[in-house]
Design a protein around this motif. Sequence first.
Motif, PDB file in Angstrom:
ATOM      1  N   ILE A 252      -8.621  -2.475  -2.199  1.00  0.00           N
ATOM      2  CA  ILE A 252      -8.883  -2.133  -0.801  1.00  0.00           C
ATOM      3  C   ILE A 252     -10.353  -2.344  -0.465  1.00  0.00           C
ATOM      4  O   ILE A 252     -10.689  -2.901   0.586  1.00  0.00           O
TER       5      ILE A 252
ATOM      6  N   VAL B 296      -3.475  -0.873   5.860  1.00  0.00           N
ATOM      7  CA  VAL B 296      -3.552   0.059   4.723  1.00  0.00           C
ATOM      8  C   VAL B 296      -3.029   1.432   5.123  1.00  0.00           C
ATOM      9  O   VAL B 296      -2.203   2.041   4.419  1.00  0.00           O
TER      10      VAL B 296
ATOM     11  N   PHE C  98       0.811  -1.220   0.000  1.00  0.00           N
ATOM     12  CA  PHE C  98       0.000   0.000   0.000  1.00  0.00           C
ATOM     13  C   PHE C  98       0.847   1.274   0.000  1.00  0.00           C
ATOM     14  O   PHE C  98       0.303   2.362  -0.135  1.00  0.00           O
TER      15      PHE C  98
ATOM     16  N   PHE D 138      -5.853   0.009  -6.920  1.00  0.00           N
ATOM     17  CA  PHE D 138      -5.767  -0.167  -5.469  1.00  0.00           C
ATOM     18  C   PHE D 138      -7.128   0.083  -4.812  1.00  0.00           C
ATOM     19  O   PHE D 138      -7.467  -0.557  -3.805  1.00  0.00           O
TER      20      PHE D 138
END
Length: 296
Positions: free
Chosen positions: A238, A261, A223, A234
């Motif tokens: 996520i 994250v 991340f 991403f």
Amino acid sequence: MARVAAVVVTFNRLDKLKTVIASIEAQSHAPSSLVIVDNASTDGTGDYLASLESSLDLEIVSLPTNSGGAGGFSAGMRRGYELGADFVWIMDDDGYPEPDALEKLIAGFDAAASELGEQMPFACSVVKYIDGTICEMNNPVPTWDWGRLLAIGQNSVMVTSCSFVSVLIPRWAIERYGLPYKEYFIWFDDSEYTLRLSKECAGVQVLDSVTVHDMGVNQGVNFGMIDDKNAWKFAYGIRNQASYRRHHQSLPHFFMFAAQVVVGMRRGRVKRRLQKQMIKKLWEGFRFDPQVDRVV
């Protein structure tokens, strides 16, 4: 002989797709059918597929819009199931299986199932980069007793999840566990699906079945690597992984993932604007909970 539907999902990578098709047609164990899912490509792939002739029974699934890898694999696996295949063998449009990859996968699957039981849910190949090194993004997650089959002379290790790069899935598993979440669009659809399949029994990675992943750069992801160019991808990852932690594991798992994250982005000095965007995706994943799409 096992009837296998080879399923390839493609989007705007016509040159690589041609290599994948040739690799599948050259298999020592020929698939019973080849299902190509075109995710509304705009680079001429549709015209090419419309005129394509193959030594295999060819099925073209043309989706009206780009549904991502997740939507493509869902549609392709459904079509393979409808064709009556005993297995679907799934891969992306930049994965080139070696000529005996499918033959070795089937042999490894059968050997593992004879030891682990008929509930053994999938077998995947070893994924190498084009230079022959291991593909860093495509390493399966091993079980605590990963070497159990090696110890008795088999050529497979036990795994709980893998990426959709040369994975053999039996018909019964699709009937019992359904299809991948098409709503995920991209990223973590493969991990979620193989984790779903391996809840009762681990899958295996067959060590002498090899496929080559012709990806751009051979590196893993974290991340701290988020930037303006890759943020869209991403964001899906996520959201999807947050959804999995919250709805398929526990609230503590969700918060541990959220912390991972946030800390990762801070360590990588990701732009604050992008950090805020990703935190919104975490909370989107808290509510996002697609339902299993079943074939029966």
